[in-house]
Design a protein around this motif. Structure first.
Motif, PDB file in Angstrom:
ATOM      1  N   ILE A  33     -23.140  35.921 -10.818  1.00  0.00           N
ATOM      2  CA  ILE A  33     -24.149  34.857 -10.721  1.00  0.00           C
ATOM      3  C   ILE A  33     -23.398  33.541 -10.761  1.00  0.00           C
ATOM      4  O   ILE A  33     -22.845  33.166 -11.802  1.00  0.00           O
ATOM      5  N   ASN A  34     -23.329  32.848  -9.631  1.00  0.00           N
ATOM      6  CA  ASN A  34     -22.714  31.524  -9.606  1.00  0.00           C
ATOM      7  C   ASN A  34     -23.757  30.502 -10.052  1.00  0.00           C
ATOM      8  O   ASN A  34     -24.928  30.610  -9.707  1.00  0.00           O
ATOM      9  N   SER A  35     -23.304  29.503 -10.794  1.00  0.00           N
ATOM     10  CA  SER A  35     -24.256  28.505 -11.287  1.00  0.00           C
ATOM     11  C   SER A  35     -23.658  27.104 -11.178  1.00  0.00           C
ATOM     12  O   SER A  35     -22.620  26.819 -11.773  1.00  0.00           O
ATOM     13  N   GLY A  36     -24.320  26.279 -10.391  1.00  0.00           N
ATOM     14  CA  GLY A  36     -23.910  24.878 -10.256  1.00  0.00           C
ATOM     15  C   GLY A  36     -22.630  24.702  -9.460  1.00  0.00           C
ATOM     16  O   GLY A  36     -22.048  25.656  -8.948  1.00  0.00           O
ATOM     17  N   ASP A  37     -22.207  23.435  -9.358  1.00  0.00           N
ATOM     18  CA  ASP A  37     -21.049  23.058  -8.528  1.00  0.00           C
ATOM     19  C   ASP A  37     -19.764  23.765  -8.947  1.00  0.00           C
ATOM     20  O   ASP A  37     -19.105  24.392  -8.134  1.00  0.00           O
ATOM     21  N   ASP A  38     -19.415  23.644 -10.237  1.00  0.00           N
ATOM     22  CA  ASP A  38     -18.173  24.256 -10.707  1.00  0.00           C
ATOM     23  C   ASP A  38     -18.220  25.771 -10.564  1.00  0.00           C
ATOM     24  O   ASP A  38     -17.185  26.411 -10.354  1.00  0.00           O
ATOM     25  N   GLY A  39     -19.410  26.330 -10.669  1.00  0.00           N
ATOM     26  CA  GLY A  39     -19.569  27.787 -10.541  1.00  0.00           C
ATOM     27  C   GLY A  39     -19.547  28.257  -9.099  1.00  0.00           C
ATOM     28  O   GLY A  39     -19.591  29.459  -8.842  1.00  0.00           O
ATOM     29  N   GLY A  40     -19.546  27.288  -8.162  1.00  0.00           N
ATOM     30  CA  GLY A  40     -19.478  27.647  -6.749  1.00  0.00           C
ATOM     31  C   GLY A  40     -20.800  28.098  -6.160  1.00  0.00           C
ATOM     32  O   GLY A  40     -20.837  28.835  -5.175  1.00  0.00           O
ATOM     33  N   GLN A  41     -21.912  27.638  -6.757  1.00  0.00           N
ATOM     34  CA  GLN A  41     -23.231  28.030  -6.230  1.00  0.00           C
ATOM     35  C   GLN A  41     -23.555  27.202  -4.990  1.00  0.00           C
ATOM     36  O   GLN A  41     -23.641  25.978  -5.061  1.00  0.00           O
ATOM     37  N   ALA A  42     -23.710  27.880  -3.854  1.00  0.00           N
ATOM     38  CA  ALA A  42     -24.007  27.173  -2.604  1.00  0.00           C
ATOM     39  C   ALA A  42     -25.506  27.115  -2.331  1.00  0.00           C
ATOM     40  O   ALA A  42     -25.987  26.147  -1.752  1.00  0.00           O
ATOM     41  N   VAL A  43     -26.228  28.141  -2.740  1.00  0.00           N
ATOM     42  CA  VAL A  43     -27.677  28.182  -2.483  1.00  0.00           C
ATOM     43  C   VAL A  43     -28.405  28.029  -3.825  1.00  0.00           C
ATOM     44  O   VAL A  43     -28.306  28.907  -4.695  1.00  0.00           O
ATOM     45  N   PRO A  44     -29.125  26.907  -4.005  1.00  0.00           N
ATOM     46  CA  PRO A  44     -29.753  26.640  -5.303  1.00  0.00           C
ATOM     47  C   PRO A  44     -31.081  27.387  -5.499  1.00  0.00           C
ATOM     48  O   PRO A  44     -32.144  26.786  -5.706  1.00  0.00           O
ATOM     49  N   HIS A  45     -31.011  28.687  -5.362  1.00  0.00           N
ATOM     50  CA  HIS A  45     -32.128  29.597  -5.694  1.00  0.00           C
ATOM     51  C   HIS A  45     -31.458  30.784  -6.375  1.00  0.00           C
ATOM     52  O   HIS A  45     -30.643  31.472  -5.746  1.00  0.00           O
ATOM     53  N   LEU A  46     -31.774  30.971  -7.660  1.00  0.00           N
ATOM     54  CA  LEU A  46     -31.112  31.998  -8.477  1.00  0.00           C
ATOM     55  C   LEU A  46     -30.921  33.316  -7.718  1.00  0.00           C
ATOM     56  O   LEU A  46     -31.854  33.798  -7.076  1.00  0.00           O
ATOM     57  N   HIS A  47     -29.714  33.875  -7.802  1.00  0.00           N
ATOM     58  CA  HIS A  47     -29.464  35.169  -7.164  1.00  0.00           C
ATOM     59  C   HIS A  47     -28.293  35.871  -7.839  1.00  0.00           C
ATOM     60  O   HIS A  47     -27.386  35.225  -8.365  1.00  0.00           O
ATOM     61  N   VAL A  48     -28.342  37.192  -7.803  1.00  0.00           N
ATOM     62  CA  VAL A  48     -27.246  38.021  -8.305  1.00  0.00           C
ATOM     63  C   VAL A  48     -26.564  38.646  -7.098  1.00  0.00           C
ATOM     64  O   VAL A  48     -27.228  39.262  -6.257  1.00  0.00           O
ATOM     65  N   HIS A  49     -25.232  38.471  -7.006  1.00  0.00           N
ATOM     66  CA  HIS A  49     -24.463  39.172  -5.983  1.00  0.00           C
ATOM     67  C   HIS A  49     -24.155  40.571  -6.517  1.00  0.00           C
ATOM     68  O   HIS A  49     -23.651  40.699  -7.638  1.00  0.00           O
ATOM     69  N   VAL A  50     -24.422  41.582  -5.718  1.00  0.00           N
ATOM     70  CA  VAL A  50     -24.008  42.952  -6.040  1.00  0.00           C
ATOM     71  C   VAL A  50     -22.946  43.314  -5.003  1.00  0.00           C
ATOM     72  O   VAL A  50     -23.232  43.372  -3.806  1.00  0.00           O
ATOM     73  N   ILE A  51     -21.708  43.508  -5.470  1.00  0.00           N
ATOM     74  CA  ILE A  51     -20.570  43.663  -4.558  1.00  0.00           C
ATOM     75  C   ILE A  51     -19.859  44.976  -4.866  1.00  0.00           C
ATOM     76  O   ILE A  51     -19.523  45.251  -6.025  1.00  0.00           O
ATOM     77  N   GLY A  52     -19.621  45.776  -3.826  1.00  0.00           N
ATOM     78  CA  GLY A  52     -18.957  47.047  -4.072  1.00  0.00           C
ATOM     79  C   GLY A  52     -18.472  47.718  -2.803  1.00  0.00           C
ATOM     80  O   GLY A  52     -18.460  47.132  -1.724  1.00  0.00           O
ATOM     81  N   LYS A  53     -18.052  48.976  -2.994  1.00  0.00           N
ATOM     82  CA  LYS A  53     -17.507  49.833  -1.931  1.00  0.00           C
ATOM     83  C   LYS A  53     -16.130  49.385  -1.474  1.00  0.00           C
ATOM     84  O   LYS A  53     -15.715  49.697  -0.353  1.00  0.00           O
ATOM     85  N   ARG A  54     -15.441  48.612  -2.293  1.00  0.00           N
ATOM     86  CA  ARG A  54     -13.993  48.445  -2.146  1.00  0.00           C
ATOM     87  C   ARG A  54     -13.430  48.082  -3.518  1.00  0.00           C
ATOM     88  O   ARG A  54     -14.180  47.611  -4.391  1.00  0.00           O
TER      89      ARG A  54
END
Ligand code: 5GP
Ligand code: ZN
Length: 114
Positions: free
Chosen positions: A86-107
């Motif tokens: 979950i990226n949050s704000g500028d320092d967190g690298g959040q590009a889209v300001p609508h809360l979201h969880v990235h689910v990343i896998g299969k590598r």
């Protein structure tokens, strides 16, 4: 909110590849995947980030993580493992300001935290 990309995806005004939907949450494939599986889990309600969630809205996080579990099951990620971000704000690298969880896998992901 009117020009929020994820609100438009929620309203199906712009297309996405949907992975999971329920009453409160949708999940769709990231347009620029960082791994073979990269899904964004998004509350239907527009909330900018985790800081905007009031205590009385704590159902949002429960709903979000319930949907994350459903996505993990659907994408068969549990056995090999996966990463939630979950990226949050500028320092967190959040590009889209609508809360979201990235689910990343299969590598195999690197250990970097940025
Ligand atoms: P953030 O940096 O805000 O945590 O992540 C935003 C994510 O949204 C990025 O990974 C980006 O690729 C993804 N994204 C941006 N615009 C769109 C879009 O129109 N459709 C989809 N499916 N993903 C998008
Ligand atoms: Zn929005």
């Amino acid at each position: 909110m009117g020009d929020c990309i994820f609100c438009k995806i929620v309203k199906k005004e712009i297309p996405s590849t949907m992975v999971y939907e329920d009453e409160n949450v949708i999940a769709f494939r990231d347009i620029a995947p960082q791994a073979p599986c990269h899904v964004l889990v998004v509350p239907r309600q527009h909330v900018c980030d985790v800081h905007e969630i009031a205590t009385e809205d704590s159902d949002i996080m429960a709903d979000l993580f319930g949907a994350v579990k459903a996505v993990v099951a659907k994408e068969c990620l549990a056995e090999r493992g996966y990463r939630l971000v979950i990226n949050s704000g500028d320092d967190g690298g959040q590009a889209v300001p609508h809360l979201h969880v990235h689910v990343i896998g299969k590598r195999k992901l690197s250990g970097t935290m940025g």
